[in-house]
Design an enzyme around this catalytic site. Structure first.
Site, mmCIF file in Angstrom:
data_model
loop_
_atom_site.group_PDB
_atom_site.id
_atom_site.type_symbol
_atom_site.label_atom_id
_atom_site.label_comp_id
_atom_site.label_asym_id
_atom_site.label_seq_id
_atom_site.Cartn_x
_atom_site.Cartn_y
_atom_site.Cartn_z
ATOM 1 N N SER A 120 0.774 -1.242 -0.025
ATOM 2 C CA SER A 120 0.157 -0.035 -0.046
ATOM 3 C C SER A 120 0.809 1.354 -0.001
ATOM 4 O O SER A 120 0.448 2.350 -0.450
ATOM 5 C CB SER A 120 -0.933 0.004 1.188
ATOM 6 N N HIS A 141 -1.863 -3.249 -6.589
ATOM 7 C CA HIS A 141 -2.639 -2.686 -5.314
ATOM 8 C C HIS A 141 -4.120 -3.070 -5.416
ATOM 9 O O HIS A 141 -4.882 -2.307 -6.170
ATOM 10 C CB HIS A 141 -2.293 -1.195 -5.146
ATOM 11 N N GLU A 153 -5.232 -0.959 -8.678
ATOM 12 C CA GLU A 153 -4.180 0.226 -9.108
ATOM 13 C C GLU A 153 -2.924 -0.562 -9.369
ATOM 14 O O GLU A 153 -2.593 -1.284 -8.767
ATOM 15 C CB GLU A 153 -4.040 1.055 -7.859
ATOM 16 N N ASN A 191 -5.171 6.608 -2.052
ATOM 17 C CA ASN A 191 -4.813 7.082 -0.988
ATOM 18 C C ASN A 191 -4.088 8.601 -0.774
ATOM 19 O O ASN A 191 -4.616 9.336 0.057
ATOM 20 C CB ASN A 191 -3.705 6.304 -0.100
HETATM 21 N N1 LIG Z 1 -5.654 -4.794 4.741
HETATM 22 C C1 LIG Z 1 -5.908 -4.069 3.678
HETATM 23 O O1 LIG Z 1 -6.887 -3.247 3.661
HETATM 24 C C2 LIG Z 1 -4.808 -3.795 2.477
HETATM 25 C C3 LIG Z 1 -5.117 -3.029 1.406
HETATM 26 C C4 LIG Z 1 -4.432 -2.937 0.601
HETATM 27 C C5 LIG Z 1 -3.176 -3.450 0.352
HETATM 28 N N2 LIG Z 1 -2.568 -4.064 1.556
HETATM 29 C C6 LIG Z 1 -1.234 -4.665 1.515
HETATM 30 O O2 LIG Z 1 -1.183 -5.926 1.497
HETATM 31 C C7 LIG Z 1 -0.197 -6.658 2.321
HETATM 32 C C8 LIG Z 1 -0.883 -7.725 3.174
HETATM 33 O O3 LIG Z 1 -1.750 -7.068 3.947
HETATM 34 P P1 LIG Z 1 -2.843 -7.958 4.851
HETATM 35 O O4 LIG Z 1 -3.824 -6.891 5.307
HETATM 36 O O5 LIG Z 1 -3.345 -9.137 4.012
HETATM 37 O O6 LIG Z 1 -2.013 -8.304 6.222
HETATM 38 P P2 LIG Z 1 -2.006 -9.854 7.035
HETATM 39 O O7 LIG Z 1 -1.483 -9.599 8.180
HETATM 40 O O8 LIG Z 1 -3.514 -10.242 6.964
HETATM 41 O O9 LIG Z 1 -1.232 -11.103 6.095
HETATM 42 C C9 LIG Z 1 0.025 -11.019 6.107
HETATM 43 C C10 LIG Z 1 0.450 -12.595 5.867
HETATM 44 O O10 LIG Z 1 1.805 -12.622 5.068
HETATM 45 C C11 LIG Z 1 2.255 -13.764 5.876
HETATM 46 N N3 LIG Z 1 3.657 -13.590 5.695
HETATM 47 C C12 LIG Z 1 4.576 -12.735 6.532
HETATM 48 N N4 LIG Z 1 5.694 -12.719 6.372
HETATM 49 C C13 LIG Z 1 6.046 -13.864 5.199
HETATM 50 C C14 LIG Z 1 6.956 -14.437 4.626
HETATM 51 N N5 LIG Z 1 8.205 -14.214 4.771
HETATM 52 N N6 LIG Z 1 6.625 -15.507 3.644
HETATM 53 C C15 LIG Z 1 5.194 -15.842 3.349
HETATM 54 N N7 LIG Z 1 4.090 -15.317 3.860
HETATM 55 C C16 LIG Z 1 4.597 -14.337 5.098
HETATM 56 C C17 LIG Z 1 1.816 -13.684 7.384
HETATM 57 O O11 LIG Z 1 1.873 -14.929 8.058
HETATM 58 C C18 LIG Z 1 0.194 -13.585 6.983
HETATM 59 O O12 LIG Z 1 -0.541 -14.601 6.735
HETATM 60 C C19 LIG Z 1 0.481 -5.520 2.893
HETATM 61 O O13 LIG Z 1 1.593 -5.018 2.336
HETATM 62 C C20 LIG Z 1 -0.660 -4.502 2.975
HETATM 63 O O14 LIG Z 1 -0.008 -3.163 2.957
HETATM 64 C C21 LIG Z 1 -3.722 -4.283 2.633
#
Ligand SMILES: NC(=O)c1ccc[n+]([C@@H]2O[C@H](COP(=O)([O-])OP(=O)(O)OC[C@H]3O[C@@H](n4cnc5c(N)ncnc54)[C@H](O)[C@@H]3O)[C@@H](O)[C@H]2O)c1
Length: 374
Positions: A120, A141, A153, A191
């Site tokens: 993000s 994204h 995006e 954003n």
């Molecule tokens: N949550 C949102 O609303 C949103 C929206 C758009 C983008 N994002 C982006 O998406 C990404 C993930 O966010 P999320 O909310 O799904 O997070 P989350 O915490 O729900 O999930 C992250 C996952 O990654 C895994 N992980 C961590 N290190 C790892 C590795 N080395 N190898 C494999 N797996 C690994 C964790 O175990 C976890 O299951 C981030 O970069 C975030 O900025 C989030």
């Protein structure tokens, strides 16, 4: 190039959502996380989404079986990416850990494979530098919840090739998304434009121009938004909004400085609906009464909306994104009733220019008139 098989690294909220929509739309998908329980939790989320689909008669039993049958999973990145055409990374937001994942994926994925990140806020170019294929590196994204939000995006790094962009557009389309493109820059499109709206609402409240309720009412009744900045901030999570604004502040300067009210709420743990307290109280206790300021709500909605218009115009002035991409991005990614350029046409470009010129004189550079309006 044809994309048939995708590996998704990270089986969390976003990763499992991306796996679900990819499998639903005909891709073979391999989902990877750090351990069995994390992968199983991701699969559980997907099964539960499929069950919801079945219960709502949106997915037939046989489609559900086909969908689940397209998904494999594991914990080994090198093994998991060795036969895929696209890797989408969705692990937690940390530059060093993401770079480690990309270095591993780059070393093991086939030469033609595209590497994408769902970050993000992190720089696409810096992430790409962990690989030997920056031309095949791109930001994809997605928005949460992935299955429901129609926007994708695409974030282009300096070296992202035209072929990589074309492939990502095709994948997004097959996943049922509308794709828009932005050059690598803080906040991308949604954003970047949303934060000045939230910030301006809070600043006007801090200055005593209007109450929270007046500002939220102005933006819903006159601005046509589904929620005003305070209710939206509480819903999204003030911690998330604060982090997003802080990133923009760090990268782009004072015009994005998080207001004290937001900072104080986050520091006190009042981070919105999930904590039952944010700008408003959700615990059942009555909010402190705020005597109305009696401000003209229509004027207020234009005053705040102009900040979105200004930021959108800066994105075009600086060649980060086009008008044609910004308007649908804000409608699909931020539930704006219409895009900032369509809003500007409604208000009248002369009026937007006059209002900004006045504010610029009174309040300084954060209200400067964008080049395209001069
Ligand atoms: N949550 C949102 O609303 C949103 C929206 C758009 C983008 N994002 C982006 O998406 C990404 C993930 O966010 P999320 O909310 O799904 O997070 P989350 O915490 O729900 O999930 C992250 C996952 O990654 C895994 N992980 C961590 N290190 C790892 C590795 N080395 N190898 C494999 N797996 C690994 C964790 O175990 C976890 O299951 C981030 O970069 C975030 O900025 C989030």
């Amino acid at each position: 190039m044809e994309i048939n098989k995708i590996a998704v690294v990270g089986a969390g909220l976003m990763g499992s959502g991306i796996v679900y929509i990819s499998a639903w739309n005909g891709f073979d998908v391999h989902m990877i996380d750090i351990n069995d329980s994390a992968v199983e939790a991701g699969m559980e989320r997907i099964r539960s989404d499929v069950m919801t689909g079945i219960n709502k008669n949106k997915i037939s039993m046989s489609d559900a079986e086909t969908l689940i049958g397209r998904i494999t999973f594991g914990t080994d990145i090198a093994e998991g990416v060795k036969d895929v055409d696209l890797v989408i990374e969705a692990i937690f937001e940390n530059m060093d850990v993401k770079k480690e994942v990309f270095a591993k994926a780059d070393a093991a994925a086939p030469e033609h494979c595209i590497l994408a990140t769902n970050t993000s806020s992190l720089s696409i170019d810096e992430l790409a530098s962990a690989t030997k294929r920056p031309d095949k590196f791109i930001g994809m994204h997605y928005f949460s919840p992935v299955a429901a939000m129609k926007l994708l995006e695409l974030v282009l790094g300096e070296k992202t090739s035209a072929e990589t962009i074309a492939c990502a557009v095709k994948v997004g389309k097959k996943q049922g998304k509308t794709t828009v493109q932005a050059k690598n820059s803080p906040g991308f499109i949604v954003n970047r434009i949303l934060m000045p709206v939230l910030r301006e609402g809070i600043v006007l409240y801090e200055q005593g121009v209007a109450t929270k309720v007046e500002i939220d009412t102005a933006m819903t009744i006159h601005g046509g938004m589904p929620a005003g900045p305070f209710a939206l901030g509480d819903f999204v999570g003030l911690d998330i909004a604060y982090n997003a604004m802080s990133t923009l502040y760090r990268e782009l300067g004072d015009c994005f400085k998080p207001p004290e009210t937001l900072k104080n709420l986050v520091e006190s743990g009042a981070i919105g609906t999930k904590a039952k307290k944010g700008f408003y109280d959700y615990s059942g206790a009555a909010d402190e009464p705020e005597p109305a300021k009696g401000v003209d709500l229509e004027w207020l909605s234009v005053r705040i909306g102009i900040m979105a218009i200004r930021e959108a115009m800066i994105l075009v002035d600086t060649d980060i994104a086009s008008k044609e991409d910004i308007d649908p991005a804000m409608v699909l990614g931020a539930s704006f009733p219409k895009g900032p350029f369509a809003m500007a046409d409604d208000i009248g470009l002369d009026k937007v220019r006059d209002e900004l010129t006045k504010l610029n004189k009174e309040l300084g550079d954060c209200y400067s008139v964008p080049k395209m309006l001069q």
